[in-house]
Design a protein around this motif. Structure first.
Motif, PDB file in Angstrom:
ATOM      1  N   VAL A   1     -26.596   7.591  29.504  1.00  0.00           N
ATOM      2  CA  VAL A   1     -27.468   8.322  28.591  1.00  0.00           C
ATOM      3  C   VAL A   1     -28.844   7.668  28.663  1.00  0.00           C
ATOM      4  CG1 VAL A   1     -27.874   8.970  26.199  1.00  0.00           C
ATOM      5  CG2 VAL A   1     -25.541   8.937  27.095  1.00  0.00           C
ATOM      6  N   GLU A   2     -29.889   8.484  28.858  1.00  0.00           N
ATOM      7  CA  GLU A   2     -31.225   7.919  29.068  1.00  0.00           C
ATOM      8  C   GLU A   2     -32.136   7.985  27.848  1.00  0.00           C
ATOM      9  OE1 GLU A   2     -32.711   9.717  32.652  1.00  0.00           O
ATOM     10  OE2 GLU A   2     -31.633   8.229  33.860  1.00  0.00           O
ATOM     11  N   ASN A   3     -31.915   8.905  26.947  1.00  0.00           N
ATOM     12  CA  ASN A   3     -32.791   9.006  25.776  1.00  0.00           C
ATOM     13  C   ASN A   3     -32.210   8.227  24.592  1.00  0.00           C
ATOM     14  OD1 ASN A   3     -30.720  10.965  25.658  1.00  0.00           O
ATOM     15  ND2 ASN A   3     -31.907  12.257  24.276  1.00  0.00           N
ATOM     16  N   THR A   4     -32.081   6.924  24.789  1.00  0.00           N
ATOM     17  CA  THR A   4     -31.424   6.075  23.794  1.00  0.00           C
ATOM     18  C   THR A   4     -32.230   5.874  22.511  1.00  0.00           C
ATOM     19  OG1 THR A   4     -32.289   4.114  24.888  1.00  0.00           O
ATOM     20  CG2 THR A   4     -30.063   4.814  25.505  1.00  0.00           C
ATOM     21  N   GLU A   5     -33.517   6.109  22.549  1.00  0.00           N
ATOM     22  CA  GLU A   5     -34.349   5.893  21.362  1.00  0.00           C
ATOM     23  C   GLU A   5     -34.521   7.150  20.511  1.00  0.00           C
ATOM     24  OE1 GLU A   5     -35.218   2.823  20.455  1.00  0.00           O
ATOM     25  OE2 GLU A   5     -34.091   2.246  22.248  1.00  0.00           O
ATOM     26  N   ASP A   6     -34.044   8.293  20.981  1.00  0.00           N
ATOM     27  CA  ASP A   6     -34.160   9.530  20.215  1.00  0.00           C
ATOM     28  C   ASP A   6     -33.340   9.453  18.935  1.00  0.00           C
ATOM     29  OD1 ASP A   6     -35.708  10.385  22.281  1.00  0.00           O
ATOM     30  OD2 ASP A   6     -34.406  12.044  22.889  1.00  0.00           O
TER      31      ASP A   6
ATOM     32  N   ILE B   1     -29.221  15.615  24.653  1.00  0.00           N
ATOM     33  CA  ILE B   1     -28.827  14.343  25.235  1.00  0.00           C
ATOM     34  C   ILE B   1     -29.126  14.404  26.722  1.00  0.00           C
ATOM     35  CG2 ILE B   1     -26.910  12.760  25.617  1.00  0.00           C
ATOM     36  CD1 ILE B   1     -25.522  14.178  23.192  1.00  0.00           C
ATOM     37  N   HIS B   2     -29.828  13.405  27.251  1.00  0.00           N
ATOM     38  CA  HIS B   2     -30.184  13.339  28.668  1.00  0.00           C
ATOM     39  C   HIS B   2     -29.265  12.334  29.358  1.00  0.00           C
ATOM     40  CE1 HIS B   2     -34.306  15.195  28.120  1.00  0.00           C
ATOM     41  NE2 HIS B   2     -33.843  15.031  26.892  1.00  0.00           N
ATOM     42  N   ILE B   3     -28.529  12.807  30.365  1.00  0.00           N
ATOM     43  CA  ILE B   3     -27.607  11.950  31.098  1.00  0.00           C
ATOM     44  C   ILE B   3     -27.995  11.956  32.572  1.00  0.00           C
ATOM     45  CG2 ILE B   3     -25.195  11.514  31.694  1.00  0.00           C
ATOM     46  CD1 ILE B   3     -24.457  13.248  29.248  1.00  0.00           C
TER      47      ILE B   3
ATOM     48  N   THR C   1     -29.900   6.775  15.847  1.00  0.00           N
ATOM     49  CA  THR C   1     -30.477   6.806  17.190  1.00  0.00           C
ATOM     50  C   THR C   1     -29.356   7.031  18.203  1.00  0.00           C
ATOM     51  OG1 THR C   1     -30.259   4.437  17.535  1.00  0.00           O
ATOM     52  CG2 THR C   1     -32.337   5.208  16.560  1.00  0.00           C
ATOM     53  N   MET C   2     -29.754   7.447  19.397  1.00  0.00           N
ATOM     54  CA  MET C   2     -28.768   7.670  20.447  1.00  0.00           C
ATOM     55  C   MET C   2     -28.046   6.365  20.791  1.00  0.00           C
ATOM     56  SD  MET C   2     -27.052   9.502  22.435  1.00  0.00           S
ATOM     57  CE  MET C   2     -27.807  11.075  22.225  1.00  0.00           C
ATOM     58  N   SER C   3     -28.755   5.234  20.735  1.00  0.00           N
ATOM     59  CA  SER C   3     -28.095   3.955  21.033  1.00  0.00           C
ATOM     60  C   SER C   3     -27.008   3.650  20.002  1.00  0.00           C
ATOM     61  CB  SER C   3     -29.111   2.818  21.129  1.00  0.00           C
ATOM     62  OG  SER C   3     -29.847   2.708  19.949  1.00  0.00           O
TER      63      SER C   3
END
Length: 147
Positions: A56-61, A47-49, A75-77
């Protein structure tokens, strides 16, 4: 109904502008329809914050969760839409967030470093001028290399 059963960081990587929360088996599980699904690092595993904005920046992972042979992808979102996920993630990342005083201190250090670099360069140029005035060729060439 999806809830977070457990969320622990396997490892936390602190970078200048980001926090990376690395996940592993048995450290992250979700409860989906009363069944516990364990995280498996098939696709995304961190998780990238952003340390300043705390977002949180990697919402599509996509993250994979497994129960027996059944695998569910989220997904992260989708995960950040879960309040308990955000609460647990903020608890993990809180010590690594940048506060305003840290940002101001870093800005002051950067300004100081820039000023010192500028003064050192000016001093070097004066020494080069001095070596030219004294016609000291070896000093001139050694100082020019430092520019």
């Amino acid at each position: 109904m999806v809830t977070v059963n457990m969320l622990k960081a396997y490892y936390i990587k602190e970078e200048t502008e980001h926090i990376r929360v690395i996940l592993a088996y048995q450290y992250f599980s979700v409860l989906i329809n009363q069944r516990v699904y364990q995280f498996i690092p098939v696709e995304a595993k961190e998780i990238h914050i952003n340390r300043s904005t705390r977002e949180v920046e990697n919402t599509e992972d996509k993250f994979a969760f497994q129960k027996g042979k059944d695998i569910v992808y989220m997904t992260m979102s989708e995960l950040t839409a879960l309040p308990d996920f955000l609460n647990q993630l903020n608890t993990i990342a809180e010590p690594y967030y940048l506060n305003e005083s840290t940002v101001n201190r870093n800005d002051q250090l950067n300004e100081t470093t820039i000023m010192i670099d500028k003064l050192e360069r000016q001093n070097l140029q004066r020494l080069i001028d001095k070596s030219l005035d004294e016609r000291n060729e070896s000093a001139f060439y050694s100082l020019v290399k430092l520019l």
